[in-house]
Design a protein around this motif. Structure first.
Motif, mmCIF file in Angstrom:
data_model
loop_
_atom_site.group_PDB
_atom_site.id
_atom_site.type_symbol
_atom_site.label_atom_id
_atom_site.label_comp_id
_atom_site.label_asym_id
_atom_site.label_seq_id
_atom_site.Cartn_x
_atom_site.Cartn_y
_atom_site.Cartn_z
ATOM 1 N N UNK A 271 0.723 -1.203 0.204
ATOM 2 C CA UNK A 271 -0.170 0.036 0.061
ATOM 3 C C UNK A 271 1.118 1.329 -0.109
ATOM 4 N N UNK A 272 0.276 2.150 -0.399
ATOM 5 C CA UNK A 272 0.779 3.658 -0.556
ATOM 6 C C UNK A 272 0.264 4.345 0.979
ATOM 7 N N UNK A 273 1.088 4.246 2.018
ATOM 8 C CA UNK A 273 0.391 4.627 3.274
ATOM 9 C C UNK A 273 0.916 6.327 3.592
ATOM 10 N N UNK A 274 -0.240 7.165 3.749
ATOM 11 C CA UNK A 274 0.047 8.422 4.120
ATOM 12 C C UNK A 274 0.162 8.534 5.574
ATOM 13 N N UNK B 74 9.001 2.228 10.059
ATOM 14 C CA UNK B 74 9.833 1.218 9.634
ATOM 15 C C UNK B 74 9.414 -0.103 9.436
ATOM 16 N N UNK B 75 8.339 -0.561 10.225
ATOM 17 C CA UNK B 75 7.506 -1.648 9.885
ATOM 18 C C UNK B 75 6.922 -1.796 8.658
ATOM 19 N N UNK B 76 6.297 -0.610 8.293
ATOM 20 C CA UNK B 76 5.572 -0.771 7.236
ATOM 21 C C UNK B 76 6.407 -0.896 5.866
ATOM 22 N N UNK B 77 7.642 0.015 5.871
ATOM 23 C CA UNK B 77 8.472 -0.310 4.884
ATOM 24 C C UNK B 77 8.911 -1.623 4.810
ATOM 25 N N UNK B 78 9.329 -2.110 5.791
ATOM 26 C CA UNK B 78 9.990 -3.498 5.803
ATOM 27 C C UNK B 78 8.781 -4.581 5.314
ATOM 28 N N UNK B 79 7.709 -4.408 5.596
ATOM 29 C CA UNK B 79 6.765 -5.041 4.787
ATOM 30 C C UNK B 79 6.463 -4.654 3.678
ATOM 31 N N UNK C 156 4.771 1.629 0.808
ATOM 32 C CA UNK C 156 5.362 2.961 0.652
ATOM 33 C C UNK C 156 4.797 3.896 1.520
ATOM 34 N N UNK C 157 5.531 4.546 2.147
ATOM 35 C CA UNK C 157 5.145 5.556 3.088
ATOM 36 C C UNK C 157 5.566 7.134 2.725
ATOM 37 N N UNK C 158 4.401 7.991 2.701
ATOM 38 C CA UNK C 158 4.467 9.245 2.379
ATOM 39 C C UNK C 158 4.117 10.217 3.885
ATOM 40 N N UNK C 159 4.877 10.864 4.297
ATOM 41 C CA UNK C 159 4.756 11.549 5.573
ATOM 42 C C UNK C 159 4.648 13.119 5.409
ATOM 43 N N UNK D 94 -1.460 13.215 -1.394
ATOM 44 C CA UNK D 94 -2.534 12.600 -1.559
ATOM 45 C C UNK D 94 -2.589 11.610 -2.628
ATOM 46 N N UNK D 95 -1.794 11.754 -3.818
ATOM 47 C CA UNK D 95 -1.919 11.070 -4.835
ATOM 48 C C UNK D 95 -1.815 9.589 -4.649
ATOM 49 N N UNK D 96 -2.755 8.487 -5.081
ATOM 50 C CA UNK D 96 -2.893 7.289 -5.033
ATOM 51 C C UNK D 96 -2.528 6.762 -3.866
ATOM 52 N N UNK D 97 -3.132 7.481 -2.648
ATOM 53 C CA UNK D 97 -2.889 6.986 -1.359
ATOM 54 C C UNK D 97 -3.935 5.712 -1.067
#
Length: 459
Positions: free
Chosen positions: A1-4, A18-23, A26-29, A62-65
């Motif tokens: 997923x792309x996670x905001x 860290x957990x999301x990327x390792x799984x 993709x993270x957007x902050x 917000x793109x493709x989140x």
């Protein structure tokens, strides 16, 4: 997923990134300071500036989140609760949530899930009452904040909606234990008030696991209590923490003293909340640390008892096979060590670094010349190595270097455990001073590594 995400630089947020990327996500902050976030988030992450109140959410973020996690908010225990601070605590949560929900509502294709933090402060001070997700809200400032906070989050329509009511988070380097552990290590810890109040806690790993589980499982929605299934009384908590740290817990803090020192904020530590994670358990979530003893042992047990921890993560946009040789060469330590230490490698027991290599250094600490000898252990090329002090200024120095492949490069992790000499006396006299020195050394190291491997090279 792309996670905001919001709150990605915080104690919980950085672990969740860290957990999301390792799984493989993709993270957007969204962050108030992009430059500061670059230093605090050690994983690949797209960063966009947003203050949460006056600024609108950048459209590019917000793109493709696919999912949104909202953790940002003014720290409840950061400052004394003046009227202005209480207003800041409230508005930082409600206005930022409203802004996010409005931005999501304007999207042609909304994300699949919106997870917003809340807190067990929702229940107020409830004495011996057993509390679950279906229990009513309580009274008091924090209860009012949580009610308003969750009400804003529930306005997200056509999106699977999750509110995670977080309890007392236990982890190294932050959360509830950050101010508590030094007090206990110095022999000044003990029960708060009567010690009979219930504490509903959760290990940081379990809280992050619960959030990831909620994001990844479409059947999970609504309120989740982010607490372990075994709350304890404050007296038991204090005794277990002291036993794990191998120190006594003799000094109780009377209720009147806490009220005098903390004002209205004393209600946070004196409130009794016996909360259970009924819905996570019913829906199949399994806790790694369900009892307090195992949770604290994982953090401070055995050789970690009474050791200071320094933890750094840094993303380098190169494969680990290209990076590892630099850090495996002892001479390169001089390049990434600040000049004030006068750091010099004298010799090594082998021409190339390997398991068992002994390395001798000289350095200066505040003008005092010292010699340092370390041994290399757990030598796994391109993966990890450990250097431990055999002779030097610390009672314990154990530095683990980890190299983790992630999309786009490598996350380099430094995990340092150290102890000052003379036990409790040493911590009282020089603990804060030594901690500051170690942090300055690794802050410099981060900057030099960034210059060497992350900055575009001039032609």
């Amino acid at each position: 997923m792309r996670v905001l995400m919001t709150g990605a630089t915080g104690f919980v947020g950085s672990k969740l990134v860290a957990c999301l990327v390792e799984r493989g996500h993709e993270v957007v902050a969204l962050t108030r300071s992009v430059e500061s976030a670059k230093r605090k988030i050690g994983y690949p992450c797209a960063l966009y500036q947003w203050d949460g109140v006056s600024e609108t959410v950048p459209p590019q973020a917000l793109e493709a989140v696919d999912a949104v996690v909202h953790l940002a908010g003014e720290g409840v225990a950061d400052k004394r609760w003046t009227p202005a601070q209480k207003e800041k605590i409230l508005t930082s949560r409600t206005l930022s949530t409203r802004s996010l929900v409005n931005a999501l509502g304007a999207l042609a294709v909304p994300p699949k899930v919106f997870l917003s933090a809340s807190a067990i402060g929702f229940y107020g001070d409830r004495g011996e009452e057993t509390l679950t997700e279906s229990s009513s809200s309580g009274t008091g400032f924090l209860a009012d904040v949580c009610v308003a906070w969750e009400a804003e989050a529930r306005k997200a329509r056509s999106i699977r909606n999750v509110q995670c009511r977080i309890g007392i988070v236990l982890g190294e380097g932050g959360g509830a234990l950050k101010p508590m552990v030094p007090l206990f290590q110095s022999g000044m810890g003990g029960p708060l008030g009567s010690g009979s109040q219930w504490m509903s806690w959760i290990h940081l790993d379990d809280l992050v696991g619960l959030m990831v589980w909620a994001l990844e499982n479409p059947h999970v929605e609504g309120v989740l209590n982010g607490v372990a299934p075994n709350p304890v009384r404050n007296r038991e908590f204090s005794q277990t923490l002291a036993r794990t740290l191998r120190v006594p817990a003799l000094l109780a803090a009377p209720s009147f003293a806490l009220r005098l020192a903390l004002g209205e904020m004393s209600k946070v530590v004196l409130a009794s909340q016996k909360v259970f994670p009924t819905r996570p358990l019913d829906k199949g979530f399994r806790f790694k640390y369900s009892d307090l003893n195992s949770a604290l042992e994982s953090l401070f047990g055995k050789k970690n008892a009474n050791a200071e921890l320094l933890y750094r993560e840094q993303f380098i946009p190169l494969p680990k096979e290209e990076i590892f040789p630099f850090f495996a060469d002892a001479k390169n330590l001089e390049t990434i060590t600040p000049a004030f230490l006068g750091f010099k490698v004298l010799d090594a027991s082998s021409s190339t670094v390997q398991e068992g290599t002994l390395i001798n250094y000289r350095l200066r600490l505040h003008g005092v010349p010292l010699k340092w000898r370390t041994r290399i252990e757990q030598w796994e090329p391109s993966e990890r190595f450990v250097d431990t002090q055999l002779k030097g200024p610390y009672r314990l120095w154990h530095h683990t270097h980890l190299f983790l492949s992630v999309p786009g490069g490598t996350v380099m992790k430094d995990i340092v455990r150290f102890k000052v000499p003379l036990g409790i006396l040493g911590r009282l006299v020089a603990g804060a001073w030594v901690r500051r020195d170690v942090e300055n050394i690794f802050n410099y190291r981060w900057k030099k590594v960034d210059e060497l491997f992350c900055k575009p090279k001039s032609v």
